[in-house]
Design an enzyme around this catalytic site. Sequence first.
Site, PDB file in Angstrom:
ATOM      1  N   CYS A  75       0.799  -1.221   0.106  1.00  0.00           N
ATOM      2  CA  CYS A  75       0.036   0.052   0.080  1.00  0.00           C
ATOM      3  C   CYS A  75       0.822   1.086  -0.080  1.00  0.00           C
ATOM      4  CB  CYS A  75      -0.891  -0.051   1.098  1.00  0.00           C
ATOM      5  SG  CYS A  75      -0.112   0.225   2.767  1.00  0.00           S
ATOM      6  N   CYS A  83      -2.770  -4.399   5.005  1.00  0.00           N
ATOM      7  CA  CYS A  83      -2.711  -5.284   3.778  1.00  0.00           C
ATOM      8  C   CYS A  83      -3.094  -6.588   3.772  1.00  0.00           C
ATOM      9  CB  CYS A  83      -1.549  -4.870   3.101  1.00  0.00           C
ATOM     10  SG  CYS A  83      -1.570  -3.255   2.371  1.00  0.00           S
ATOM     11  N   CYS A 134       1.961 -16.389   1.355  1.00  0.00           N
ATOM     12  CA  CYS A 134       2.688 -15.027   1.747  1.00  0.00           C
ATOM     13  C   CYS A 134       2.535 -14.222   0.538  1.00  0.00           C
ATOM     14  CB  CYS A 134       4.144 -15.234   1.863  1.00  0.00           C
ATOM     15  SG  CYS A 134       4.913 -13.795   2.018  1.00  0.00           S
ATOM     16  N   CYS A 146     -25.953 -23.496   2.356  1.00  0.00           N
ATOM     17  CA  CYS A 146     -26.065 -24.703   3.437  1.00  0.00           C
ATOM     18  C   CYS A 146     -24.560 -25.080   3.573  1.00  0.00           C
ATOM     19  CB  CYS A 146     -26.700 -25.814   2.395  1.00  0.00           C
ATOM     20  SG  CYS A 146     -27.318 -27.213   3.456  1.00  0.00           S
ATOM     21  N   HIS A 185     -32.679 -37.345 -10.488  1.00  0.00           N
ATOM     22  CA  HIS A 185     -32.659 -37.703 -11.861  1.00  0.00           C
ATOM     23  C   HIS A 185     -33.088 -39.159 -12.092  1.00  0.00           C
ATOM     24  CE1 HIS A 185     -28.653 -39.495 -11.761  1.00  0.00           C
ATOM     25  NE2 HIS A 185     -28.459 -38.295 -11.258  1.00  0.00           N
ATOM     26  N   CYS A 219     -26.562 -41.532 -13.641  1.00  0.00           N
ATOM     27  CA  CYS A 219     -25.962 -40.258 -13.869  1.00  0.00           C
ATOM     28  C   CYS A 219     -25.499 -40.282 -15.383  1.00  0.00           C
ATOM     29  CB  CYS A 219     -24.729 -40.147 -12.749  1.00  0.00           C
ATOM     30  SG  CYS A 219     -25.334 -40.238 -10.992  1.00  0.00           S
ATOM     31  N   CYS A 255     -41.399 -19.813 -47.518  1.00  0.00           N
ATOM     32  CA  CYS A 255     -41.921 -19.424 -48.862  1.00  0.00           C
ATOM     33  C   CYS A 255     -41.852 -17.884 -48.815  1.00  0.00           C
ATOM     34  CB  CYS A 255     -43.028 -19.711 -49.354  1.00  0.00           C
ATOM     35  SG  CYS A 255     -43.776 -18.877 -50.428  1.00  0.00           S
ATOM     36  N   CYS A 293     -33.999 -31.651 -56.546  1.00  0.00           N
ATOM     37  CA  CYS A 293     -34.344 -30.672 -57.914  1.00  0.00           C
ATOM     38  C   CYS A 293     -34.522 -29.086 -56.883  1.00  0.00           C
ATOM     39  CB  CYS A 293     -35.686 -30.844 -58.131  1.00  0.00           C
ATOM     40  SG  CYS A 293     -36.284 -29.585 -59.313  1.00  0.00           S
ATOM     41  N   CYS A 333     -26.911 -20.268 -60.397  1.00  0.00           N
ATOM     42  CA  CYS A 333     -27.340 -21.107 -59.498  1.00  0.00           C
ATOM     43  C   CYS A 333     -27.291 -22.689 -59.799  1.00  0.00           C
ATOM     44  CB  CYS A 333     -29.240 -21.163 -59.526  1.00  0.00           C
ATOM     45  SG  CYS A 333     -29.362 -20.074 -57.958  1.00  0.00           S
TER      46      CYS A 333
HETATM   47 ZN   LIG Z   1     -31.661 -19.613 -57.883  1.00  0.00          ZN
HETATM   48 ZN   LIG Z   2       7.144 -14.775   2.368  1.00  0.00          ZN
HETATM   49 ZN   LIG Z   3     -28.234 -28.617   2.312  1.00  0.00          ZN
HETATM   50 ZN   LIG Z   4     -26.466 -38.318 -10.448  1.00  0.00          ZN
HETATM   51 ZN   LIG Z   5       0.284  -2.106   3.448  1.00  0.00          ZN
HETATM   52 ZN   LIG Z   6     -46.041 -19.963 -50.695  1.00  0.00          ZN
END
Ligand SMILES: [Zn+2]
Ligand SMILES: [Zn+2]
Ligand SMILES: [Zn+2]
Ligand SMILES: [Zn+2]
Ligand SMILES: [Zn+2]
Ligand SMILES: [Zn+2]
Lengths: 218, 557
Positions: free
Chosen positions: B175, B196, B215, B266, B308, B313, B340, B353, B383
């Site tokens: 710092c 710090c 550290c 939890c 599930h 699993c 279309c 086609c 085409c």
């Molecule tokens: Zn075409």
């Molecule tokens: Zn150290």
């Molecule tokens: Zn829990």
């Molecule tokens: Zn599972």
């Molecule tokens: Zn410091």
């Molecule tokens: Zn059409």
Amino acid sequence: MADARLRRVNKEIADCKNDKSSHINIELIDNSPFHLKGSFKGPEDTPYAGGHFDVDIVIPESYPFQPVKMKFLTKIYHPNVSSASGAICLDILKDAWSPVLTLKSTLISLQSLLCSPEPNDPQDAEVAKHYLTSKASFEETARYWTMVYAGGPGKTGSAAGQKQDEVAMAGLEKAHVDQFESLGFERGKVIDALRRLNYRGANVAKINDDRVVEELLK
Amino acid sequence: MSSDYENSDNEYFEDDDEIMDEDDGSASDMEVDGFDNGYKTIGNKRLKSYEVDYEPLSQKQIEDTMKNEIDYISGLCGVDADVASLLLRYFDWNREKLVDKYMDNADGVKTNAGVSPPEKPEPSTASSSQIESHTGPRRSTRRANSSEAQKQSKTKAIIERISPPVEEPYMCPICCDYNPTDTRSLACEHKFCSSCWSEYIKNKVRNEAEQWITCMAEDCNIAAPNQFVQDVLAEDPAVWNRFKELLVRHYVASNKNLKYCPYPSCTYTVSCPSASSKSSLTTIVPIVTCGASPTHKFCFGCNIDDDHRPVVCAAAKLWLQKCQDDSETANWIKTNTKECSKCQSTIEKNGGCNHMTCKKCKYEFCWVCMGPWSEHGTAWYSCNRYDEKASIEARDAQSRSRASLERYLHYYNRWANHEQSAKLSVELYAKTEKKMEEMQMTSVLTWIEVQFMKKALDEVSKCRMTLKWTYAMAYYLESGNEKELFEDNQRDLERAVEELSELIESPLDTDTITDLRQKVTDKTVYVQKRNEIVLEDTAQGFQDGRWKWNCSVDGFD
Ligand SMILES: [Zn+2]
Ligand SMILES: [Zn+2]
Ligand SMILES: [Zn+2]
Ligand SMILES: [Zn+2]
Ligand SMILES: [Zn+2]
Ligand SMILES: [Zn+2]
């Protein structure tokens, strides 16, 4: 603790100003010392050499007990940096952070990340693929990005103002892009698809045209 | 009770086998009282084939067990309780491994575990300092020269360490406060101010849920003993309590016979040795309740936040993963399913086609570009190329994935329907409660007597949960007799549940209320029976190895 955070950041900024030897720059973006811009030069003997890279720095509430937030403002082609957002994948910016690390030491680490990319822990999967497939081609693209976005030197020395070449940006071959474009696909789409497929180097022989068309139809 | 689970893992495995053996016999008649593993079975009731034996434990009970472990190591290694705690935590509470390594090389273990600094302690004064403790720029030797800086910038691992020279007035390197009122250090003697330390530990505990606090100095692995943490947190009892909870959680996570209750805030744990091995999960679905509340029901075997049963699993996980992945496929197909452009009715793809005619409005168009077919007379070339092999293959692949998607959707829609109904049950409970009040006022029935409605609703909710997961099960069951029988049971339960649902939601008529009560009560009993059949039969099938999958399911061969 709010005072301590301010005191610490101010001292870091001042120390960095006084230290001319590291060539790391930190400046305020607005009036707050908690939103800064760091910058450094691309390391020599890398595709980033000659480039000037800006980094956005946000000091979180619980700094220095939580890592500083950094991302590249300058677009950069690197496996551990997102080519779109500038987000960085570096351990000390995450779990390996320690409160004794400083803004300057972190920027120095970023700079050294440019020397030694870690493609196996990539931030940008496509760039990492490119790096692993063909390092020479990757470096060419990285150099090109450095030239276009970071003000780095061009190959011929005249490229600074040149219109950006999408194909070179993506690290692809013009002939490949032309080939699929001639089938009637939009150029931008072709570049996207080839980039996704990592259509580079030895990979080209492994990917048949049908696969490319399939990707283009997606 | 505490002695029961300071046993080694091996002993648990023996218990495990014992349970499995009895299960193989006649599971539904399984007598639990006869177990000699010391675990109490809830209410000493007999277990059904779809139930497992387990024991809920409070945080206090776990702490007592931890204390026993710590005392044991403390005595054996001749270290104080805090050191024993660090050692055990360092070895993830694997007592045997700890004792083994410790007997081999006590000092080495202590150093690695961050209990004590290495033999030749690093002098804490020698380090390059950026944030300095002096006020003026009077020292010029403070910084590495530029060539060294260059070298440093190439080595990511080299990181400055901030720690002030000893002869200077002390400044907390974190710092930057001069003369802080109070400082503390661990065995390594890296000194930082108390405030710090407090912020640092609070951050570790609150934001990172970390029980292992080292550290603050860079590359120093010395760990904070519990007493140190407690002293630092003297004014933050809530954080100290959270730290103690993290210790318990770490202990529980290190013991595969235990699992922490996943419900928010939890602090109970469940012990369920019979479900601790991966292989046991091919024959049982270990649904347990934590002991803090009967609503804290979860699966001991996986992280699915649901009862599930009846599906095991691995298959349940497979199904959830599929639902997640296929929402993407479904989306992909959806974006590739065209409407279309005239009447917006969905267009079915058929044949190769490209000349399409909308069934509804007779609009003629090109399947590839969706443009009107009439225009293709002139721009035909643009085409035509899609009739090439690649695009035909792409379309075939699409129709294949469409068929399998439709099969999936059949199961998914029914699964989702029961899930949706379960979600709506909160509303239904409120509505039913209102109805019960009404009944009590307008009819001859008392409050106790109208409880049949709530009972019926409880049963419906429970069965919908079963039904939901039977669709995941059926999706993976190999076609054949066994699957047909499974689906017969499923259908009978589903029909009964829908009928009971309808009865509960039917409008109230005072004249026929006694009649309704009889009907609902009878139906509830029937539904309950059908649900038992599905659960019992499926569980029995897993124990007998009767179920065959139509794809590979983790743990089955
Ligand atoms: Zn075409
Ligand atoms: Zn150290
Ligand atoms: Zn829990
Ligand atoms: Zn599972
Ligand atoms: Zn410091
Ligand atoms: Zn059409």
